[in-house]
Design an enzyme around this catalytic site. Structure first.
Site: not given
Lengths: 198, 657
Positions: B439, B431, B278, B588, B392, B372, B434, B281
């Site tokens: 994908e 999560k 990142e 988190c 990102s 994230c 996710e 990036e």
């Protein structure tokens, strides 16, 4: 009778109606309820698609708006019939047999409270006191007050509206030169649940 | 200030205090099931009733402000009887079977009932309609258990601004849930799980993967590895009676090994990796915006070269760094270069053309926004689809780990990825969502098989029979176990920002991030939206395009705060260069899967624990992680390289629900 009902609007109509109404209330605080009221006035009910569109336009979630719509008995999310029957279940009407009257309406119309008959002639609602307790039990059909309604009177009361609607539609059918067959067919269909449950 | 008396004890309190707050100041806890700190009173549950002298009725302490001369009694027979009646009415509608309820240990309703000595319920009545909603990957709703306290709505609608849950209908027929009794999966829900963290009973809980994990552990054919998120090491202890913020990293590793995992790794490793990907990036996007187009291709190559090995810190004069909180717009330099791809509301990922020949991925627009937090990602897909190009493309550390476990690690360990099971222990419910995204199968298999929350891990350790207290500290395995302190702080709001700055600053200038003990104070703490700016000076030659540039950053935690910040970004796309967003309040450490309760006091304690973990590490910067460097030299080659793109990066899509 086919012409008696308001057409169920398609999605494009709903979106354009909602957009116009939201635009008219732009910049106003507390506009949610007036917007929903205007939608119901324009479309006869508040379709779910309209609630979604209001949410997008006013940045309010679908669930929150649905909460408002389902909180107020004024709002309905199913298309309304031509006539709205409101059976009072306020205290005076209740003790004088309002509940039995309501049951009879449900039987005769073949629908439960909150719904609309298939021919879209009647919607059935419950009222909470119309301020006419001396005339209990009271039934309001649109703006017309029917006093001291008892279960046996229900059939006749509804038939009067049906006859008026039939007369109107045959007049219209005559005017446009056809359609009497379909009007008859619809009337028969509407009678079915009534016969079955009587 | 007003003078009041609570239980005959005089005290002075500010006149805008409620009785509930005044009692807390006096050290008296009044039970409540609906109130949440720093939120307006709801007065929904009525459990907090107290007696106020001369008042005809019992008063709800949460919703009654104090007044001069007020005399309050919090523990009289009348109060206890009143609370008992309220509790019994709630219990009469709560159709829960405590014998088999996951909340039987920390159910607030049961606890208050027990404290009031309630042994039977005098009221019998109709029960609410029973519906079990398992329509989403992360959350389960059980309407029979709902006591309509509305805490979930406070979190979902008021704090997060998502609005998946709202009161429906009225009176006895009231339901707490999505529109028209739909399932959660039918409305816009981001799966953040703040509802489940706030629910006092078992009406909303996370989808359990506990049995799936046990099953995998027992299967001799399966090679089962586990990764642990940064945030759980300062919270897992709460499941075993330790104070919030206690660091239990070593015991946690020992417990996981004791449970039978074949390898105990660390999501922290992938967090360090995320910073390298990142960070580069960010540099690419800055370069794309700052350097005239014709030279971009050449310059991009240079930026990547400076990175791969992760040079050790230099000692240049790194002057000019000047972190300032609350920096407004319009500082010197306006480096985003205007209408180059951003601000137009375009949701086309490659709307801005410019490719640098690297796997076909042109750098996206500024501001770069972190990716994230899967709750935040879904929020963006639902509510800010026009900003998706700003996100990102880096997968979250959990998913980077999963993709590497079933490729890089599988090869090293000579394990068939088909027989590998990757388990994540996360502070997060999203999560679970996710991991199930279609994908997230870069390895050819589902990269992360099961996700357990901190709470689920606590239960598994307990049921495994291990005495957590007595476990000797253990350390994680190689090669996906080692991490720097920069990875730990991913757990805190502002942490990813700080971790990225530690690396990017050093890559660009050759010197350490100035700031006490490598910290970037303006990004820290529980303020909802934090802004800062820093002027870069002393750049290495290949980063001369950043010389004198004032980089503006922002950090938001909690989706309500995020939405405020992003509305500002929509209004003025050139205001920031880099933004960190975490879905949950506090980051988190305040995740929807953390032990209950999570209050600001608890959040602050966990945040302190995480910074202490960071400061205790010999390595503090992601690019110093030797295992990450080895991963690049042996396997990935370089940040943003073709294999990185294949395994570590992803894409996003506009969603309706």
């Amino acid at each position: 009778m086919a012409c008696a009902q308001r057409d169920v609007p398609d999605e494009a109509t709903i979106v354009s109606e909602v957009d116009a109404i939201v635009d008219a209330h732009a910049g106003q605080d507390g506009a949610v309820i007036p917007v929903l009221q205007s939608i119901q006035e324009r479309l006869g009910y508040v379709p779910r698609e309209a609630i979604k569109r209001v949410g997008e336009r006013m940045s309010i979630s679908y669930s929150e708006l649905a909460g408002v719509v389902s909180f107020y008995s004024y709002f309905t999310t199913v298309p309304r019939g031509r006539h709205t029957v409101r059976v009072c279940l306020g205290t005076a009407c209740y003790v004088r047999g309002g509940k039995e009257v309501l049951q009879k309406f449900e039987e005769s119309l073949g629908i439960e409270v909150g719904n609309t008959t298939e021919d879209r002639l009647f919607s059935l609602e419950v009222g909470r006191c119309f301020g006419a307790c001396g005339l209990a039990p009271v039934v309001l059909v649109d703006d017309e007050v029917h006093q001291r309604v008892s279960p046996p009177k229900v059939r006749g009361l509804l038939d009067a509206y049906r006859d008026a609607a039939d007369a109107e539609s045959s007049a219209e059918a005559a005017g446009t030169g056809g359609g009497s067959e379909s009007a008859g067919g619809r009337a028969g269909g509407a009678d079915e649940p009534k016969e079955g449950s009587a | 200030m007003v003078d009041i008396r609570i239980n005959d004890r005089p005290m002075k309190v500010s006149s805008d205090t409620t009785i509930l707050e005044a009692a807390r100041q006096a050290g008296i806890t009044i039970p409540t099931l609906c109130h949440m700190e720093q939120r307006p009173p709801l007065g929904a549950c009525r459990v907090c009733v107290v007696e106020v002298k001369h008042a005809p009725r019992l008063m709800a302490a949460c919703a009654t402000p104090v007044a001069e001369g007020m005399e309050i009694f919090t523990n009289t027979k009348r109060v206890r009887d009143g609370r008992r009646s309220v509790l019994e009415l709630l219990l009469s509608e709560h159709n829960g079977d405590c014998r088999i309820c996951v909340r039987s240990d920390d159910c607030e309703l049961r606890k208050i009932a027990a404290n009031l000595d309630i042994t039977k319920v005098r009221y019998e009545g109709e029960l609410p309609p029973a519906r079990y909603d398992d329509s989403t990957p992360a959350l389960r709703r059980d309407t029979e258990k709902c006591i309509k306290c509305r805490r979930c709505i406070t979190m979902c609608t008021d704090v997060q601004g998502v609005g998946a849950l709202a009161p429906q209908k009225r009176g006895y027929g009231t339901e707490i849930g999505p529109a028209f009794s739909l399932d959660l999966g039918d409305v816009a829900c981001v799966q953040c799980g703040q509802c489940a963290a706030a629910c006092p009973v078992g009406a909303i809980i996370e989808t359990s993967h506990v049995e799936d994990v046990w099953h995998a552990l027992e299967d001799p054919e399966k090679h089962v590895v586990v990764q642990t998120a940064p945030a759980i090491r300062a919270a897992l202890g709460e499941c075993f009676g330790y104070p919030p913020g206690t660091r239990v990293t070593g015991k946690m590793v020992a417990a996981l090994r004791g449970m039978g995992f074949d390898a105990v790794f660390d999501t922290n490793f992938a967090a360090d990796l995320t910073i390298l990907e990142e960070g580069h990036e960010l540099l690419e996007r800055l370069k794309h915006a700052l350097v005239p187009k014709e030279t971009v291709g050449a310059a991009a190559g240079a930026s990547q070269e400076g990175a791969a090995g992760g040079s050790a810190q230099g000692h240049g004069a790194g002057g000019g760094f000047n972190p300032r909180g609350g920096g407004g717009p319009g500082g010197n330099g306006s480096p985003t270069g205007g209408g180059d791809g951003h601000g137009g509301g375009s949701s086309e990922r490659d709307g801005h053309g410019g490719h640098n020949g690297d796997g076909g991925h042109g750098p996206g627009p500024l501001p770069l926004i972190t990716s994230c937090s899967p709750g935040w990602i879904k929020h963006a897909e639902l509510f800010f689809p026009d900003l998706l190009p700003n996100l990102s493309t880096c997968k979250s550390p959990q998913q980077m780990f999963g993709a590497l476990a079933k490729t890089y690690y599988a090869q090293n360990a000579e394990v068939d990825p088909a027989n590998m099971v990757v388990v994540s222990a996360m502070p997060c419910t999203a999560k679970k969502f996710e991991a199930a995204r279609p994908e997230m199968r870069s390895s050819g298999y589902q990269d992360v098989d099961y996700v357990i929350t901190t709470r689920e891990l606590g239960r598994m350790i307990t049921s495994s029979g291990l005495s957590f207290d007595e476990l000797e500290d253990d350390t994680t395995d190689s090669p996906l176990g080692q991490s720097s302190g920069a990875a730990d702080i991913f757990a805190n709001t502002g942490g990813v920002m700080e971790a990225a700055l530690r690396t990017v600053w050093e890559v660009v200038t050759g010197s350490e991030l100035p700031g006490e003990n490598l910290h970037f104070q303006p990004a820290q703490g529980l303020t909802g939206v934090k802004e800062a700016e820093a002027t870069i000076a002393g750049t290495k030659p290949e980063f001369s395009f950043l010389e004198g540039v004032t980089v503006r950053i922002a950090v938001a935690h909690g989706l309500g705060n995020a939405s405020k910040l992003l509305s500002e970004v929509r209004r003025d796309p050139s205001r920031y260069h880099f933004i960190e967003i975490m879905a949950c309040p506090g980051g988190c450490i305040g995740g929807g899967g953390q032990p209950r309760p999570t209050t600001d006091e608890v959040r602050e304690a966990r945040i302190r624990g995480i910074y202490a973990e960071d400061e205790g590490k010999p390595l503090r910067k992601s690019h110093e992680n030797p295992d990450v460097a080895k991963l690049y030299s042996d396997y990935l080659e370089r940040p943003l390289g073709p294999r990185s793109h294949e395994l570590l990066h992803t894409h996003y899509e506009r969603r309706e629900v």
